[in-house]
Design a protein around this motif. Structure first.
Motif, short mmCIF file in Angstrom:
data_model
loop_
_atom_site.label_atom_id
_atom_site.label_comp_id
_atom_site.label_asym_id
_atom_site.label_seq_id
_atom_site.Cartn_x
_atom_site.Cartn_y
_atom_site.Cartn_z
N GLY A 181 0.78 -1.24 0.00
CA GLY A 181 0.00 0.00 0.00
C GLY A 181 0.81 1.28 0.00
N GLU A 182 2.00 1.27 0.56
CA GLU A 182 2.80 2.49 0.64
C GLU A 182 3.39 2.89 -0.71
N ASP A 183 3.69 1.92 -1.55
CA ASP A 183 4.40 2.20 -2.80
C ASP A 183 3.57 1.93 -4.05
N TYR A 184 2.37 1.40 -3.89
CA TYR A 184 1.55 1.01 -5.04
C TYR A 184 0.11 1.46 -4.86
N ASP A 185 -0.54 1.69 -5.98
CA ASP A 185 -2.00 1.74 -5.99
C ASP A 185 -2.48 0.30 -6.07
N VAL A 186 -3.30 -0.11 -5.10
CA VAL A 186 -3.72 -1.51 -4.98
C VAL A 186 -5.19 -1.63 -5.37
N GLU A 187 -5.47 -2.43 -6.39
CA GLU A 187 -6.83 -2.62 -6.87
C GLU A 187 -7.16 -4.11 -6.86
N LEU A 188 -8.20 -4.48 -6.13
CA LEU A 188 -8.67 -5.86 -6.12
C LEU A 188 -9.59 -6.08 -7.32
N LEU A 189 -9.18 -6.94 -8.24
CA LEU A 189 -9.96 -7.20 -9.45
C LEU A 189 -10.98 -8.31 -9.26
N LEU A 190 -10.63 -9.29 -8.42
CA LEU A 190 -11.50 -10.45 -8.26
C LEU A 190 -11.24 -11.12 -6.93
N LYS A 191 -12.31 -11.56 -6.29
CA LYS A 191 -12.21 -12.38 -5.09
C LYS A 191 -13.26 -13.46 -5.20
N GLN A 192 -12.86 -14.72 -5.13
CA GLN A 192 -13.83 -15.79 -5.28
C GLN A 192 -13.40 -17.02 -4.48
N ASP A 193 -14.39 -17.85 -4.13
CA ASP A 193 -14.10 -19.09 -3.44
C ASP A 193 -13.40 -20.05 -4.37
N MET A 194 -12.42 -20.73 -3.83
CA MET A 194 -11.76 -21.79 -4.59
C MET A 194 -12.71 -22.99 -4.67
N PRO A 195 -12.88 -23.58 -5.84
CA PRO A 195 -13.75 -24.76 -5.95
C PRO A 195 -13.26 -25.88 -5.03
N ALA A 196 -14.21 -26.55 -4.37
CA ALA A 196 -13.84 -27.61 -3.43
C ALA A 196 -13.12 -28.76 -4.11
N ASP A 197 -13.33 -28.91 -5.43
CA ASP A 197 -12.69 -30.02 -6.13
C ASP A 197 -11.39 -29.61 -6.81
N SER A 198 -10.88 -28.40 -6.49
CA SER A 198 -9.60 -27.99 -7.06
C SER A 198 -8.49 -28.90 -6.55
N PRO A 199 -7.46 -29.16 -7.35
CA PRO A 199 -6.40 -30.07 -6.92
C PRO A 199 -5.76 -29.64 -5.60
N PHE A 200 -5.55 -28.32 -5.42
CA PHE A 200 -4.92 -27.86 -4.17
C PHE A 200 -5.82 -28.13 -2.98
N ALA A 201 -7.12 -27.78 -3.09
CA ALA A 201 -8.04 -27.98 -1.98
C ALA A 201 -8.15 -29.46 -1.61
N LYS A 202 -8.22 -30.31 -2.61
CA LYS A 202 -8.33 -31.75 -2.35
C LYS A 202 -7.05 -32.29 -1.72
N ARG A 203 -5.91 -31.83 -2.22
CA ARG A 203 -4.63 -32.33 -1.71
C ARG A 203 -4.40 -31.92 -0.27
N LYS A 204 -4.82 -30.71 0.08
CA LYS A 204 -4.59 -30.17 1.42
C LYS A 204 -5.77 -30.40 2.37
N GLY A 205 -6.87 -30.93 1.84
CA GLY A 205 -8.03 -31.16 2.69
C GLY A 205 -8.71 -29.88 3.14
N LEU A 206 -8.68 -28.85 2.29
CA LEU A 206 -9.29 -27.58 2.62
C LEU A 206 -10.78 -27.60 2.29
N HIS A 207 -11.58 -27.09 3.23
CA HIS A 207 -13.01 -26.98 2.99
C HIS A 207 -13.39 -25.59 2.51
N ARG A 208 -12.52 -24.62 2.75
CA ARG A 208 -12.81 -23.27 2.29
C ARG A 208 -11.50 -22.52 2.05
N ALA A 209 -11.40 -21.94 0.89
CA ALA A 209 -10.25 -21.08 0.55
C ALA A 209 -10.74 -20.07 -0.48
N THR A 210 -10.10 -18.93 -0.53
CA THR A 210 -10.47 -17.91 -1.50
C THR A 210 -9.25 -17.54 -2.33
#
Length: 219
Positions: A181-210
């Motif tokens: 924030g001190e050196d950049y203009d910060v713009e959030l373009l997208l925020k979404q839930d990671m699909p529960a069947d994504s390889p990372f979520a399944k591998r790590k046993g995550l029930h919720r990630a964004t």
């Protein structure tokens, strides 16, 4: 995290972080970074053997990927069945194929002169690859070596599970703003839930990630 950690991961092919295709967020949001005819040079820090670099290069961008592992650099070209000229040196061994280069060495050895032609940065797996204690140093060094006016497309992953060990690590929106924030203009373009069947979520046993997509403009 020491260099040996990453060398061992590549040597043992423990690279679950590697995507075998072009990242969808890159595909969907790169147009926000450039006009349709841009041929600005793109820096890809901690690039691994990401297919995204070929995609960016095919758009007309010269690409500089920086990667610690020589295994990753060699695999990148071998898997694409492309040859690269090799230019030994210090602090980087440079693999070059037309306007796409992989610099094998320590990201923290980059100096501003190396990146004087860079105007764009693509960070899919650099910030989230680093534990909290290293992130401030990474951001400060990146800020020091890229020119003013540069733009960064940053992808993040946020999850709350103390039993999950990174990398990739969770990075919250609040931490992104605190780091940049001190050196950049910060713009959030997208925020979404990671699909529960994504390889990372399944591998790590995550029930919720964004997943988050940020556009950062250096002031």
């Amino acid at each position: 995290m020491e260099h040996e950690f990453w060398h061992n991961r590549w040597a043992n092919n423990e690279i679950g972080f590697h995507e075998g295709s072009v990242n969808q967020f890159l595909h969907d949001h790169w147009s926000t970074m450039v006009d349709g005819n841009s041929n600005d040079t793109v820096l890809v820090p901690l690039c691994g053997k990401s297919h995204d670099m070929w995609w960016l290069n095919d758009l007309g961008h010269p690409v500089i990927g920086v990667e610690l592992s020589e295994v990753a650099c060699k695999d990148f070209f071998a898997e694409a069945q492309e040859k690269a000229s090799v230019h030994p040196g210090e602090p980087f061994i440079k693999f070059r194929h037309d306007t796409l280069e992989l610099w094998c060495g320590d990201f923290f050895q980059l100096v501003p002169e190396d990146l004087k032609n860079v105007r764009l940065v693509y960070d899919r797996a650099a910030l989230i690859a680093l534990p909290p204690a290293m992130r401030r140093d990474y951001v400060e060094h990146l800020t020091a070596v890229i020119p003013d006016g540069s733009h960064i497309l940053l992808l993040t992953l946020d999850y709350q599970n103390e039993d999950v060990q990174g990398p990739p690590f969770n990075v919250s929106d609040e931490e992104v703003r605190a780091l940049y924030g001190e050196d950049y203009d910060v713009e959030l373009l997208l925020k979404q839930d990671m699909p529960a069947d994504s390889p990372f979520a399944k591998r790590k046993g995550l029930h919720r990630a964004t997943e988050g997509v940020f556009r950062l403009s250096k002031l």
